[in-house]
Write a protein that holds these residues in place. Structure first.
Motif, PDB file in Angstrom:
ATOM      1  N   ALA A  34       0.824  -1.209   0.000  1.00  0.00           N
ATOM      2  CA  ALA A  34       0.000   0.000   0.000  1.00  0.00           C
ATOM      3  C   ALA A  34       0.854   1.253   0.000  1.00  0.00           C
ATOM      4  O   ALA A  34       0.364   2.341   0.276  1.00  0.00           O
ATOM      5  CB  ALA A  34      -0.920  -0.006   1.225  1.00  0.00           C
ATOM      6  N   MET A  61      -3.010   4.564  -6.141  1.00  0.00           N
ATOM      7  CA  MET A  61      -2.400   4.737  -4.827  1.00  0.00           C
ATOM      8  C   MET A  61      -2.067   6.208  -4.577  1.00  0.00           C
ATOM      9  O   MET A  61      -1.538   6.892  -5.460  1.00  0.00           O
ATOM     10  CB  MET A  61      -1.096   3.935  -4.723  1.00  0.00           C
ATOM     11  CG  MET A  61      -1.261   2.436  -4.801  1.00  0.00           C
ATOM     12  SD  MET A  61      -1.743   1.734  -3.222  1.00  0.00           S
ATOM     13  CE  MET A  61      -1.591  -0.018  -3.615  1.00  0.00           C
ATOM     14  N   ASN A 194      -4.541   3.632   1.674  1.00  0.00           N
ATOM     15  CA  ASN A 194      -4.412   2.836   0.450  1.00  0.00           C
ATOM     16  C   ASN A 194      -4.815   1.373   0.644  1.00  0.00           C
ATOM     17  O   ASN A 194      -4.977   0.646  -0.339  1.00  0.00           O
ATOM     18  CB  ASN A 194      -2.963   2.864  -0.049  1.00  0.00           C
ATOM     19  CG  ASN A 194      -2.565   4.193  -0.650  1.00  0.00           C
ATOM     20  OD1 ASN A 194      -3.401   4.941  -1.152  1.00  0.00           O
ATOM     21  ND2 ASN A 194      -1.281   4.507  -0.587  1.00  0.00           N
ATOM     22  N   PHE A 198      -5.593  -1.771  -2.038  1.00  0.00           N
ATOM     23  CA  PHE A 198      -4.570  -2.807  -2.135  1.00  0.00           C
ATOM     24  C   PHE A 198      -5.170  -4.194  -1.914  1.00  0.00           C
ATOM     25  O   PHE A 198      -4.958  -5.113  -2.719  1.00  0.00           O
ATOM     26  CB  PHE A 198      -3.463  -2.532  -1.120  1.00  0.00           C
ATOM     27  CG  PHE A 198      -2.468  -3.640  -0.984  1.00  0.00           C
ATOM     28  CD1 PHE A 198      -1.596  -3.950  -2.017  1.00  0.00           C
ATOM     29  CD2 PHE A 198      -2.390  -4.400   0.180  1.00  0.00           C
ATOM     30  CE1 PHE A 198      -0.677  -4.982  -1.902  1.00  0.00           C
ATOM     31  CE2 PHE A 198      -1.482  -5.434   0.307  1.00  0.00           C
ATOM     32  CZ  PHE A 198      -0.624  -5.726  -0.735  1.00  0.00           C
ATOM     33  N   ILE A 202      -5.420  -5.054  -5.758  1.00  0.00           N
ATOM     34  CA  ILE A 202      -4.039  -5.410  -6.094  1.00  0.00           C
ATOM     35  C   ILE A 202      -3.733  -6.854  -5.693  1.00  0.00           C
ATOM     36  O   ILE A 202      -3.210  -7.638  -6.497  1.00  0.00           O
ATOM     37  CB  ILE A 202      -3.045  -4.450  -5.422  1.00  0.00           C
ATOM     38  CG1 ILE A 202      -3.269  -3.025  -5.921  1.00  0.00           C
ATOM     39  CG2 ILE A 202      -1.605  -4.889  -5.701  1.00  0.00           C
ATOM     40  CD1 ILE A 202      -3.069  -2.828  -7.403  1.00  0.00           C
TER      41      ILE A 202
END
Length: 278
Positions: A34, A61, A194, A198, A202
């Motif tokens: 993150a 981000m 973030n 994430f 992600i």
């Protein structure tokens, strides 16, 4: 710290915030987890004595915004963002690259897709579970993390995720508290902001990424696979160790564990400079 030159780069579907320090050949630093460009504050100034050091916030981000905040994320797209940074800042010359964790996954894709743009890549603990013999177990972990995130929220999902990253036989007793450098402590708020992105977008796409191992074998002279001394046996350590064995290359060990960049910045920067010169 030296004040960096700030910029923004328009890419497909996003606008990237980036920072540049120093002079010399380009060194692109790709953060993981993150974190963003600030992840490298502990090493960027020292490296800038030898390199033009470029750092950036990955799309979605911190200060790098998405055109569509709900857009799915893909490794190839993040790797293309790194390519655009190279084309902007080192248009005629291949560059050195450091990728950390999920950033190392994007960097490995960059190397396989555009090897002519990469002089040397140091990939620190890319958590690519698909290269492991027990990959199905880790797919199940990722599914549990996503289901927990959907039904219970961020912190329970992070607890499931953290437990799955530990080495077998790890105790649940708390380890001695590490005193973080002031800069690392100061950016914790941004990192926390973030985390939902994430964990939700992600983690599932990056950790399920399967690299082109045959291609990496052919490019092994441009690649340094690296891990932390203290993360032996943990999930993020194992893919890099297995790939290094498969490629017949040495596995480089940095100080600390998966977050050695943050906990041991001086030692991390010193070894990185040696790896980039080799």
């Amino acid at each position: 710290m030296t004040d960096p030159t700030l910029g923004s780069l328009r890419v497909k579907g996003a606008t990237l915030h980036y920072e540049v320090r120093g002079q010399g050949p380009l060194l692109l630093l790709i953060p993981g987890g993150a974190g963003g460009a600030a992840s490298f504050d502990g090493i960027a100034d020292d490296l800038a004595a030898e390199y033009t050091v470029a750092t950036y916030d990955p799309r979605g981000m911190s200060r790098s915004t998405l055109d569509d905040p709900e857009a799915e994320q893909h490794v190839a797209e993040h790797a293309d963002d790194a390519l655009r940074m190279l084309e902007l800042l080192s248009p005629g010359e291949p560059a050195r690259v450091l990728g950390i964790s999920s950033g190392a996954i994007a960097a490995l894709h960059l190397l396989t897709a555009h090897p002519e743009r990469v002089e040397r890549l140091v990939a620190h603990e890319p958590p690519m579970v698909e290269v492991l013999p027990d990959a199905p177990e880790h797919r199940a972990l990722l599914a549990r993390v996503q289901e927990t995130f959907r039904t219970q929220g961020l912190m329970p999902a992070m607890a499931v995720f953290a437990a799955g990253l530990k080495k077998d036989g790890d105790t649940t007793e708390p380890k001695a508290e590490l005193k973080l450098p002031p800069q690392a402590a100061a950016r914790a708020e941004r990192t926390m902001a973030n985390l939902p992105y994430f964990v939700g977008r992600i983690v599932p796409s990056f950790m399920s990424y399967a690299p082109d191992v045959r291609r990496l074998e052919a490019l092994s002279d441009q690649l340094v696979l690296a891990c932390g001394h203290d993360s032996r046996g943990e999930l993020p350590y194992r893919p890099a160790a297995l790939l290094a064995e498969r490629l017949g290359t040495e596995l480089l060990h940095f100080a600390g564990g998966h977050t050695g960049l943050t906990t041991h910045p001086v030692e991390f920067g010193e070894l990185l400079r040696k790896a980039l010169r080799a």
